[in-house]
Design a protein around this motif. Structure first.
Motif, PDB file in Angstrom:
ATOM      1  N   GLU A   1       3.745   0.907   0.476  1.00 13.91           N
ATOM      2  CA  GLU A   1       4.755   1.578  -0.544  1.00 13.91           C
ATOM      3  C   GLU A   1       3.854   2.138  -1.735  1.00 13.91           C
ATOM      4  O   GLU A   1       4.341   3.056  -2.267  1.00 13.91           O
ATOM      5  CB  GLU A   1       5.584   0.361  -1.094  1.00 13.91           C
ATOM      6  N   ASP A  52       7.814  -5.925  -6.672  1.00  9.34           N
ATOM      7  CA  ASP A  52       7.717  -4.552  -7.135  1.00  9.34           C
ATOM      8  C   ASP A  52       8.445  -4.224  -8.363  1.00  9.34           C
ATOM      9  O   ASP A  52       7.804  -3.544  -9.163  1.00  9.34           O
ATOM     10  CB  ASP A  52       8.684  -3.596  -5.889  1.00  9.34           C
ATOM     11  N   GLU A  96       2.793  -4.096   3.564  1.00 11.97           N
ATOM     12  CA  GLU A  96       3.952  -3.308   3.229  1.00 11.97           C
ATOM     13  C   GLU A  96       3.856  -3.025   1.768  1.00 11.97           C
ATOM     14  O   GLU A  96       4.248  -1.896   1.234  1.00 11.97           O
ATOM     15  CB  GLU A  96       5.427  -3.994   3.259  1.00 11.97           C
ATOM     16  N   LEU A 117       9.249   6.622   4.275  1.00 20.38           N
ATOM     17  CA  LEU A 117       8.631   5.373   4.337  1.00 20.38           C
ATOM     18  C   LEU A 117       9.250   4.704   5.407  1.00 20.38           C
ATOM     19  O   LEU A 117      10.317   4.506   5.561  1.00 20.38           O
ATOM     20  CB  LEU A 117       8.672   4.737   2.972  1.00 20.38           C
TER      21      LEU A 117
END
Length: 689
Positions: free
Chosen positions: A324, A521, A320, A343
């Motif tokens: 991303e 993130d 992931e 996405l």
């Protein structure tokens, strides 16, 4: 002949053979020796140096004696030829071994001759009793030594017994040949039944070497023939979408929006893709390039060719985090072109997921970026024309096959930032055409790498402070091993606290695998925005986002990392205009292999050279990190050591498939009998059968 016909084969031994995968006479014939003992030379005792050379000596027994007491009790048997004497010594089982000897008996000892005191000695030699000198010739032979295990030991299956069985089988059985005569002659290979004799009953070293070459060739030939057949059946006969036009999207992006010149490698790869998608056949191409070589821009070029011709594109990544990152990169590049990108990953809420799936099926979504979620059953495309798969070796082979079921056989572009050595590429990616991007995009400088001990931390931090003051950013990476995740996390946390104090004038961040995805993130985005100048991390940044300003990386306990992992980590820096530095810090105790890895990293930035070295150190299975990677498990061949045989086998197999794809010719009848079940099994593994 059946296994049960062999002498001395009882129920327990049949079970032991079965546990080693031996269920038939042919299985036993294919149970090859792991090494050989050369007993072809009988040495005069006086000629031996006593340095441990392995040899055979023949002499008459002059003395038999038991020496020592209790546990130190040993049997000594002194033999003499017409030059000198030698002592055979047994530290265990002497009481039973003693019974087979008598004085003046002619015997042969085989073992390692070492000098102890007055006598040359052999510890636990192999013994042959001889009637007279005329029998010496019979014992002069190459002796095969077969693999053993606990089941064999318990049932007294040893090399001598297996050898006796092989002799009996080869008297009664003659396995048919299936390799065509032309191939045997061209590559100077012995016929099959003769090769079995040469491997089990060799007359010389060249015998068994030639036989092994034949069986390695046979194994690699069948594999390459199956790949050639797969490509012929699934790909060459498969019509591909025709991307005839280079339309507005492609022209505008490369002529107006791309902020840099393409490298020669990028332009060449795009030319290969353009040729593929205009051929009318389905594209199956691997773009192989080192870390930072610019593969993503090439993938964008292919995506735009699909969009220009009214098709959708899918972009798959193994994690992931990476999906991303690609989503952000593609969005940034393609935003000026008004292209809709969505996405699709596993963690999304149902309402958002439903919205994305609707857009994909209805055609409102031009490009979908995601993980394996992209190939799940509920995903339906409006008109899928291209699938891009990043870091292919981290997907199972079936997943590459599954993407072909989405849409009507889309073009497939596979990318790998892990340089794959040529020998692996020839097996793992035999069904793909390969484009290699070499070199770095313009303006980038090679990373300078230094190896330092932990005692140099003060000097390292002083250097790092200068880089930070000059506007650079730094990674400080700690190893993360699953078995000791808590300990390593503690290492990284302690390092974070120490660096916060040392670099009080700068912002220091921490990222590790136990953080939630949103937290990681957020930290990475702060690092990208230069709100954090020093990022302390475990190896989760190995596939992290692109930070062009990051110019220094310190890898703590660098001796714990593998070569490919160190190279991937180093690839996180040197992605902008600044000169970048990678400092590998190691502890006091470093293994020989660890020193080799650190030295190799300091010597070269070439990912392909590093990959070759890593492959030799770790072997194919560990190098790829997964048995689901599609790499076949060869019984006899070694794709690292036997690369030249692999090349011969591939050439022969692909030529034969081009000439007779159905193996319909009379001289291919025996090959067809062997190949059809083999191919059925391989194609089932690839999800094509």
């Amino acid at each position: 002949m059946k296994l049960i016909d062999l002498p001395g084969l009882n129920t327990k031994r049949i079970k032991a053979l079965s546990e080693s995968g031996i269920h038939s006479i042919l299985d036993l014939l294919n149970f090859f020796p792991r090494r050989y003992i050369d007993r072809t030379t009988v040495s005069p005792i006086q000629s031996l140096s006593g340095s441990g050379e392995e040899t055979t000596v023949v002499g008459r027994i002059k003395k038999i004696q038991q020496k020592g007491y209790g546990r130190k009790k040993r049997l000594e048997v002194i033999i003499q030829d017409n030059t000198a004497a030698l002592k055979g010594v047994w530290f265990k089982g002497g009481h039973y071994i003693r019974k087979q000897f008598s004085e003046d008996q002619l015997v042969a000892f085989f073992g390692k001759a070492k000098q102890y005191g007055r006598y040359l000695s052999m510890a636990h030699p192999e013994v042959d009793t001889l009637g007279d000198e005329s029998e010496v010739e019979n014992l002069q032979q190459i002796v095969p030594i077969y693999p053993g295990n606990k089941s064999f030991s318990k049932t007294y299956i040893n090399s001598k017994l297996i050898h006796r069985w092989q002799q009996m089988i080869l008297k009664h059985e003659s396995p048919p040949e299936f390799l065509p005569d032309g191939i045997l002659k061209e590559h100077q290979l012995p016929v099959r039944h003769k090769a079995y004799r040469m491997i089990h009953l060799p007359a010389s070293e060249s015998d068994y070497k030639m036989a092994f070459k034949r069986f390695k060739f046979e194994e690699l030939f069948l594999f390459e023939l199956s790949v050639a057949k797969m490509k012929h059946e699934v790909i060459e006969k498969q019509q591909g979408h025709l991307f005839a036009d280079l339309g507005n999207y492609t022209r505008r992006f490369f002529n107006e929006e791309l902020p840099f010149e393409l490298t020669e490698g990028q332009a060449s790869a795009l030319s290969d893709i353009k040729q593929d998608v205009r051929s009318g056949k389905q594209m199956n191409r691997l773009i192989q390039g080192d870390v930072g070589s610019g593969k993503t821009v090439v993938a964008i070029g292919a995506i735009l060719m699909a969009l220009d011709n009214g098709f959708q594109a899918a972009f798959m990544a193994p994690t992931e985090i990476l999906a991303e990152q690609h989503f952000r990169t593609l969005s940034e590049f393609l935003d000026p072109l008004d292209i809709t990108i969505r996405l699709l990953v596993g963690k999304q809420k149902n309402s958002l997921r439903t919205d994305i799936l609707t857009d994909i099926e209805g055609g409102a979504c031009n490009v979908v970026v995601g993980t394996h979620a992209v190939i799940q059953q509920e995903v339906s495309f409006h008109r899928l024309g291209l699938a891009v798969i990043d870091e292919q070796h981290r997907f199972g082979v079936r997943q590459r096959a599954e993407i072909l079921t989405k849409g009507s056989h889309p073009h497939v572009l596979v990318m790998s930032a892990t340089p794959i050595p040529r020998s692996l590429a020839m097996t793992l990616y035999s069904d793909l055409d390969i484009s290699v991007i070499k070199g770095l995009p313009g303006g980038r400088k090679p990373v300078r790498t230094a190896v330092r001990t932990q005692k140099k931390h003060q000097a390292i931090y002083n250097f790092m402070e200068q880089e930070l003051a000059d506007g650079g950013q730094a990674y400080v990476v700690y190893p993360l091993v699953e078995e000791s995740e808590k300990m390593d996390l503690k290492d990284a946390t302690a390092g974070y606290e120490k660096l916060k104090n040392r670099f009080a004038d700068f912002n220091v961040g921490l990222i590790h695998g136990q953080m939630k995805s949103e937290e990681k993130d957020a930290v990475m985005q702060q690092f990208v925005a230069n709100q954090i100048q020093v990022l302390v991390s475990t190896t989760v940044i190995e596939v992290g986002v692109d930070v062009p300003n990051a110019s220094i990386m310190i890898v703590e306990h660098a001796e714990r990392f593998g070569l490919s992992q160190l190279h991937q980590l180093r690839g996180r820096i040197g992605r902008g205009q600044r000169q970048s530095y990678c400092i590998l810090v190691h502890g006091q105790k470093v293994s020989k292999e660890g020193r080799f890895r650190l030295r190799k990293m300091s010597e070269t930035n070439d990912g392909f050279e590093i990959a070759e070295a890593d492959l030799k150190l770790r072997g194919p299975g560990d190098f790829l990190g997964t048995k689901q990677s599609g790499l076949p498990e060869f019984e006899v061949a070694d794709i690292i050591e036997d690369q030249w045989i692999l090349e011969q086998a591939k050439s022969a197999a692909w030529q034969l498939m081009a000439e007779d794809p159905d193996l319909a010719r009379p001289n291919h009848r025996e090959l067809k009998k062997v190949f059809v079940p083999y191919y059925k099994e391989r194609s089932r593994f690839y999800g094509m059968g």
